[in-house]
Design an enzyme around this catalytic site. Structure first.
Site, short mmCIF file in Angstrom:
data_model
loop_
_atom_site.label_atom_id
_atom_site.label_comp_id
_atom_site.label_asym_id
_atom_site.label_seq_id
_atom_site.Cartn_x
_atom_site.Cartn_y
_atom_site.Cartn_z
N ASP A 1 0.84 -1.20 0.00
CA ASP A 1 0.00 0.00 0.00
C ASP A 1 0.87 1.25 0.00
O ASP A 1 1.67 1.45 0.92
CB ASP A 1 -0.91 -0.01 1.23
CG ASP A 1 -1.79 1.23 1.32
OD1 ASP A 1 -2.98 1.12 0.99
OD2 ASP A 1 -1.28 2.30 1.71
N TYR B 1 2.90 10.05 -0.62
CA TYR B 1 4.04 9.47 0.09
C TYR B 1 5.37 9.78 -0.61
O TYR B 1 6.43 9.72 0.02
CB TYR B 1 3.91 7.96 0.21
CG TYR B 1 2.76 7.45 1.05
CD1 TYR B 1 1.94 8.31 1.77
CD2 TYR B 1 2.48 6.08 1.08
CE1 TYR B 1 0.88 7.82 2.52
CE2 TYR B 1 1.42 5.59 1.83
CZ TYR B 1 0.61 6.47 2.53
OH TYR B 1 -0.44 5.98 3.26
N LYS C 1 -2.98 5.84 -3.98
CA LYS C 1 -4.07 6.74 -3.65
C LYS C 1 -3.91 8.08 -4.36
O LYS C 1 -2.79 8.58 -4.54
CB LYS C 1 -4.12 6.97 -2.14
CG LYS C 1 -4.12 5.69 -1.31
CD LYS C 1 -4.13 6.00 0.18
CE LYS C 1 -3.76 4.78 1.00
NZ LYS C 1 -2.31 4.48 0.95
N HIS D 1 -7.75 9.58 -1.52
CA HIS D 1 -7.07 9.58 -0.23
C HIS D 1 -7.86 10.28 0.87
O HIS D 1 -7.89 9.82 2.02
CB HIS D 1 -5.70 10.26 -0.37
CG HIS D 1 -4.69 9.81 0.61
ND1 HIS D 1 -3.36 9.69 0.33
CD2 HIS D 1 -4.81 9.43 1.91
CE1 HIS D 1 -2.69 9.28 1.39
NE2 HIS D 1 -3.55 9.12 2.37
#
Length: 210
Positions: free
Chosen positions: A61, A66, A91, A124
């Protein structure tokens, strides 16, 4: 990292893959446990993915925000496992919400990951034009570019509004859920609509020595 995985999740003899799955509303099998890679970058992220796959993990994931999708893609390739045996989630971040922007952001994520498709694509957070984002994701899903689409951090009010006013019901809602925040009401609500609750921080990020 290797010592962590070997000490906490040792491989069973003659068993190289996780056998526990949940079946999403569209019939797709999703592994019950996965590796989240927030705050992992570069070689650390690549190494963690390789060692997690070696320990039996099959779900990874990540998220656009990120900043490590390229490292995740390299970890997938370096792991040596067939792509089809992995379940990969990323996401859509807030600034990319909207129909056209979601289409572009999706292609950027695929390019970063160097994948031809995603197993799960999530909005998200419920901010910005997430209705436009959902329409784009429905089209990508129907085109076979994503095996399942879902949400992250959506409360029950936003969730039911989206369900009632769109064609495809989210397969997943990823929310904070752990022994100190069990989300019992949200779980029952999602079950009513056949939406899989997926926990982030299932070990409460180490709070209270968990």
């Amino acid at each position: 990292m290797r010592n962590f995985f070997e000490n906490h999740f040792p491989k069973e003899e003659n068993k190289s893959e996780t056998e526990e799955f949940t079946v999403l509303s569209n019939g797709i099998q999703m592994p019950m446990i996965g590796l989240g890679v927030m705050h992992m970058y570069g070689n650390e992220c690549v190494r963690a993915i390789c060692e997690a796959v070696d320990a039996g993990y099959r779900m990874i994931d990540t998220a656009a925000i990120y900043g490590n999708e390229a490292a995740v893609g390299k970890g997938i390739r370096d792991s040596g496992i067939d792509r089809e045996k992995l379940f990969i989630t990323t996401k859509l971040w807030v600034q990319d919400a909207g129909y056209e922007k979601t289409k572009k952001a999706f292609e950027v994520s695929l390019s970063n990951l160097q994948l031809d498709y995603l197993d799960l694509y999530l909005i998200h957070r419920p901010f910005g034009d997430y209705y436009g984002a959902w329409r784009a994701m429905e089209e990508l899903y129907e085109a076979g570019k994503i095996r399942a689409i879902g949400l992250s951090n959506f409360g029950s009010d936003r969730l039911v509004d989206l369900v009632m006013n769109n064609k495809v019901v989210p397969a997943v809602n990823q929310v904070e859920c752990h022994p100190f925040f069990q989300q019992k009401a949200a779980f029952e609500f999602m079950k009513e609509y056949q939406i899989q609750l997926e926990a982030w921080a299932p070990f409460a990020e180490g709070q209270k020595n968990l």
